[in-house]
Design a protein around this motif. Sequence first.
Motif, PDB file in Angstrom:
ATOM      1  N   ILE A 204       0.846  -1.197   0.000  1.00 12.57           N
ATOM      2  CA  ILE A 204       0.000   0.000   0.000  1.00 12.57           C
ATOM      3  C   ILE A 204       0.880   1.246   0.000  1.00 12.57           C
ATOM      4  O   ILE A 204       1.879   1.327   0.714  1.00 12.57           O
ATOM      5  CB  ILE A 204      -0.933  -0.003   1.227  1.00 12.57           C
ATOM      6  N   GLY A 205       0.501   2.209  -0.818  1.00 16.48           N
ATOM      7  CA  GLY A 205       1.243   3.456  -0.921  1.00 16.48           C
ATOM      8  C   GLY A 205       2.244   3.478  -2.052  1.00 16.48           C
ATOM      9  O   GLY A 205       2.705   4.550  -2.458  1.00 16.48           O
ATOM     10  N   GLU A 206       2.582   2.311  -2.580  1.00 17.20           N
ATOM     11  CA  GLU A 206       3.563   2.261  -3.661  1.00 17.20           C
ATOM     12  C   GLU A 206       2.930   2.675  -4.992  1.00 17.20           C
ATOM     13  O   GLU A 206       1.713   2.604  -5.175  1.00 17.20           O
ATOM     14  CB  GLU A 206       4.159   0.861  -3.785  1.00 17.20           C
ATOM     15  N   MET A 222      -5.697  -2.858  -0.419  1.00 16.96           N
ATOM     16  CA  MET A 222      -5.663  -4.176  -1.054  1.00 16.96           C
ATOM     17  C   MET A 222      -6.403  -5.197  -0.197  1.00 16.96           C
ATOM     18  O   MET A 222      -6.424  -5.096   1.034  1.00 16.96           O
ATOM     19  CB  MET A 222      -4.215  -4.641  -1.246  1.00 16.96           C
ATOM     20  N   GLN A 223      -6.966  -6.177  -0.870  1.00 21.46           N
ATOM     21  CA  GLN A 223      -7.560  -7.334  -0.213  1.00 21.46           C
ATOM     22  C   GLN A 223      -7.076  -8.598  -0.905  1.00 21.46           C
ATOM     23  O   GLN A 223      -6.866  -8.616  -2.124  1.00 21.46           O
ATOM     24  CB  GLN A 223      -9.088  -7.305  -0.275  1.00 21.46           C
ATOM     25  N   SER A 224      -6.899  -9.648  -0.119  1.00 19.35           N
ATOM     26  CA  SER A 224      -6.578 -10.963  -0.669  1.00 19.35           C
ATOM     27  C   SER A 224      -7.239 -12.006   0.210  1.00 19.35           C
ATOM     28  O   SER A 224      -7.142 -11.946   1.444  1.00 19.35           O
ATOM     29  CB  SER A 224      -5.067 -11.187  -0.697  1.00 19.35           C
ATOM     30  N   GLY A 225      -7.939 -12.924  -0.407  1.00 14.07           N
ATOM     31  CA  GLY A 225      -8.643 -13.944   0.364  1.00 14.07           C
ATOM     32  C   GLY A 225      -9.734 -13.369   1.229  1.00 14.07           C
ATOM     33  O   GLY A 225     -10.068 -13.938   2.278  1.00 14.07           O
ATOM     34  N   GLY A 226     -10.318 -12.234   0.815  1.00  9.42           N
ATOM     35  CA  GLY A 226     -11.385 -11.605   1.576  1.00  9.42           C
ATOM     36  C   GLY A 226     -10.907 -10.809   2.775  1.00  9.42           C
ATOM     37  O   GLY A 226     -11.726 -10.376   3.593  1.00  9.42           O
ATOM     38  N   ARG A 227      -9.597 -10.588   2.911  1.00  9.32           N
ATOM     39  CA  ARG A 227      -9.053  -9.857   4.049  1.00  9.32           C
ATOM     40  C   ARG A 227      -8.226  -8.670   3.589  1.00  9.32           C
ATOM     41  O   ARG A 227      -7.602  -8.705   2.524  1.00  9.32           O
ATOM     42  CB  ARG A 227      -8.169 -10.782   4.891  1.00  9.32           C
ATOM     43  N   GLU A 228      -8.221  -7.617   4.392  1.00 16.59           N
ATOM     44  CA  GLU A 228      -7.359  -6.468   4.120  1.00 16.59           C
ATOM     45  C   GLU A 228      -5.899  -6.886   4.327  1.00 16.59           C
ATOM     46  O   GLU A 228      -5.568  -7.571   5.297  1.00 16.59           O
ATOM     47  CB  GLU A 228      -7.691  -5.308   5.068  1.00 16.59           C
ATOM     48  N   VAL A 229      -5.027  -6.483   3.410  1.00 19.23           N
ATOM     49  CA  VAL A 229      -3.599  -6.794   3.525  1.00 19.23           C
ATOM     50  C   VAL A 229      -2.784  -5.544   3.232  1.00 19.23           C
ATOM     51  O   VAL A 229      -3.231  -4.644   2.515  1.00 19.23           O
ATOM     52  CB  VAL A 229      -3.181  -7.931   2.569  1.00 19.23           C
ATOM     53  N   GLU A 230      -1.579  -5.504   3.784  1.00 20.56           N
ATOM     54  CA  GLU A 230      -0.660  -4.388   3.544  1.00 20.56           C
ATOM     55  C   GLU A 230       0.254  -4.656   2.350  1.00 20.56           C
ATOM     56  O   GLU A 230       0.693  -3.738   1.679  1.00 20.56           O
ATOM     57  CB  GLU A 230       0.206  -4.142   4.791  1.00 20.56           C
ATOM     58  N   ARG A 231       0.525  -5.917   2.110  1.00 20.50           N
ATOM     59  CA  ARG A 231       1.462  -6.304   1.051  1.00 20.50           C
ATOM     60  C   ARG A 231       0.930  -7.544   0.349  1.00 20.50           C
ATOM     61  O   ARG A 231       0.300  -8.394   0.970  1.00 20.50           O
ATOM     62  CB  ARG A 231       2.848  -6.566   1.642  1.00 20.50           C
ATOM     63  N   ILE A 232       1.217  -7.641  -0.946  1.00 20.84           N
ATOM     64  CA  ILE A 232       0.757  -8.763  -1.750  1.00 20.84           C
ATOM     65  C   ILE A 232       1.935  -9.309  -2.543  1.00 20.84           C
ATOM     66  O   ILE A 232       2.846  -8.557  -2.913  1.00 20.84           O
ATOM     67  CB  ILE A 232      -0.396  -8.337  -2.693  1.00 20.84           C
ATOM     68  N   ALA A 236      -0.707 -14.741  -5.491  1.00 18.77           N
ATOM     69  CA  ALA A 236      -1.895 -14.370  -4.715  1.00 18.77           C
ATOM     70  C   ALA A 236      -2.965 -13.772  -5.619  1.00 18.77           C
ATOM     71  O   ALA A 236      -2.677 -13.054  -6.570  1.00 18.77           O
ATOM     72  CB  ALA A 236      -1.531 -13.373  -3.624  1.00 18.77           C
ATOM     73  N   ARG A 237      -4.193 -14.084  -5.280  1.00 19.40           N
ATOM     74  CA  ARG A 237      -5.347 -13.454  -5.912  1.00 19.40           C
ATOM     75  C   ARG A 237      -5.686 -12.226  -5.086  1.00 19.40           C
ATOM     76  O   ARG A 237      -5.727 -12.280  -3.846  1.00 19.40           O
ATOM     77  CB  ARG A 237      -6.513 -14.446  -5.894  1.00 19.40           C
ATOM     78  N   CYS A 238      -5.894 -11.064  -5.727  1.00 24.72           N
ATOM     79  CA  CYS A 238      -6.100  -9.853  -4.932  1.00 24.72           C
ATOM     80  C   CYS A 238      -7.033  -8.869  -5.631  1.00 24.72           C
ATOM     81  O   CYS A 238      -7.266  -8.937  -6.846  1.00 24.72           O
ATOM     82  CB  CYS A 238      -4.767  -9.170  -4.630  1.00 24.72           C
ATOM     83  N   ALA A 239      -7.544  -7.957  -4.817  1.00 28.48           N
ATOM     84  CA  ALA A 239      -8.315  -6.803  -5.289  1.00 28.48           C
ATOM     85  C   ALA A 239      -7.553  -5.564  -4.832  1.00 28.48           C
ATOM     86  O   ALA A 239      -7.170  -5.455  -3.666  1.00 28.48           O
ATOM     87  CB  ALA A 239      -9.717  -6.819  -4.709  1.00 28.48           C
ATOM     88  N   ILE A 240      -7.323  -4.636  -5.753  1.00 30.86           N
ATOM     89  CA  ILE A 240      -6.511  -3.462  -5.460  1.00 30.86           C
ATOM     90  C   ILE A 240      -7.324  -2.204  -5.712  1.00 30.86           C
ATOM     91  O   ILE A 240      -7.895  -2.023  -6.800  1.00 30.86           O
ATOM     92  CB  ILE A 240      -5.233  -3.442  -6.330  1.00 30.86           C
TER      93      ILE A 240
END
Length: 642
Positions: A204-206, A222-232, A236-240
Amino acid sequence: MLVATAGHVDHGKTSLVRALTGVETDRLPEEKARGISIDLGFAYWRPDDGATIGFIDVPGHERFVRNMIAGLSGVGFAMVVVAADDGVMPQTREHVWILDLLGVVRGLVVLTKMDAVDAVRVAEVAQDMAELLAGTSLAGSQVFAVSSVTGSGLAGLGAALRDAYAASPADTGHNFRLSIDRAFSVTGTGTVVTGTVLAGQAAIGEALVLSSTGREVRLRGMQSGGREVERIGAGARCAINLAGLETSEIHRGDWLVAPTAHAPTSRIEARVTILAERVAPLRHDSHVHLHIGTADLGARVQMPRQKGLAPGVPGSAVLVLDAPTQAVSGDRFVLRDSSGRELLGGGVVLDPLASVRRRSVGEREARAAALAHANPADKLAALASAPGIEPDARWFAQACNLTPEAMAVLLEGYELAGKSRAIIVSSARYVALGDRLIAALADHHARHPDESGLLLRAARTVLEEPVSSDLFTGLVGDLSAHGRIQAEGALLRLPSHSARFSEAENSFWRRAIELVDDRALVAITAAELARDQRLGEPAVQAMLQRRRTSGDLWQVTGGKFMLRDHVAALVALAAELDEATGTGFTAAQLRDASGIGRNFIIQLLEFCDRIGVTRRSGEMRRMRGDWQAVVGAAPPWRKPAR
């Protein structure tokens, strides 16, 4: 770890994912109404050991193969699903072919609906699948018989998936890249894109770059696996959530990449394989659908010497795209016919930034063989040691999507050579090139003791392999810096060598140079020097020819000679004009810049055309790439005083 389902329509892929995860992946109203998957569906499973395994449920109907291929982008594991009652069906075969073309090597077979058949039927279908997978990337895959209704076999399948998760390879040393499969807007949040991370990491922030437009965007969440994440990270499958973009600016097939990885391309050199099941070869310049990442692009397949590609036989080709995309050496792709209905084959990207420059058959084949290696270290080792191939460090890092840190580690043990200090050469090859040049100079001095040295252009031809002007200039510079050779204008010699001229010849030459300097002469003739030194013209002509063969003079016309440094300075001035305009220069422009009369400038340019430093096109001239290797370096040109 991401797991993709594959298989014929209505063979229980969605039911299987639901039984494993409790998630219904059919999200569209039409999918629920018709009972089949149309677009990509996603679900996540978190076993007790804390692993997160994502599932991509791809459509099985032949009309939605495009969506199925998009769902496989970045997937490292596949579940080939076959209904035990139906057995192997047409889309089963096509999906297996696609998985093979995309290089998916990790996977398993799931026989569903085992509650509807007996054990004999299960064994028959398992054998059919073993035969279908034989010779593909998934040959020898484990087979699990399950029932999504009763739950039978799901425990064993789940254990196998957990083992696969534990054995998942790590991705290191690559820049971030994600191929977008969806873009939508969320109230209060803004634009969101989804996709699978193919390589690298992002936080996040990059800042990232949307490859279709070249616009820089910022990661807001970002989210991955239905959870908020700081880094991906990769796999990984993600929503940004992206700041500063509208959903209308984003399309399936676009890429999000690290700024250093942004390198859109419309020409891809590839190794292509046409399915063995096809009867006819793929003709040169055929128009196809190229599926790479999540993109579906029009492209033309161009083959060397305009030959077709026979079914089942891998061959080299250049894909000329209708629109630019992002690609990396080693990426897999699928080809369908121009209508988008028939699966043709697929292949692997060799050079994602293919040049339009024509290469010899030997160079083309050597490059293709080197780039076919899976590991960047193996690619580089093969390229850097192959005669006639000069990989550029910036190109290689871009083509393999390597971070600067990874590239620095990879270059240990190699030379960054050339005038540009960007050509990668193996240390052994670079030493061998230097030794050959020194041996050639020693041989030349022994055979021609009266000459001052060997001309640069001639020296390039004795290296026993093709060498570019850039690499040769760097080699000469390195050998000179270490005192092993001496470069004087367009000549090379060993430090111990000097041309054998008599004292009378040396005296004549010193007086000739004084005459040129005193009178600010551009060119000299035998008649002028004979009058000045009160010598016979034939004797002067003979001495001028000796100085020409020693490299001190150039014979511009039948009777006019120029000092070596003067020719080099004027050619360098012409190169400055060429670079400044970007389109070439005229005789009048060089006349004005040099202060020399038009008649002699024309004679000089015709001489430059003959020796290969300029190329004429109408009234314009362009510099050739290796002009410095022909005339050497010299101080800047000074206009003659009027």
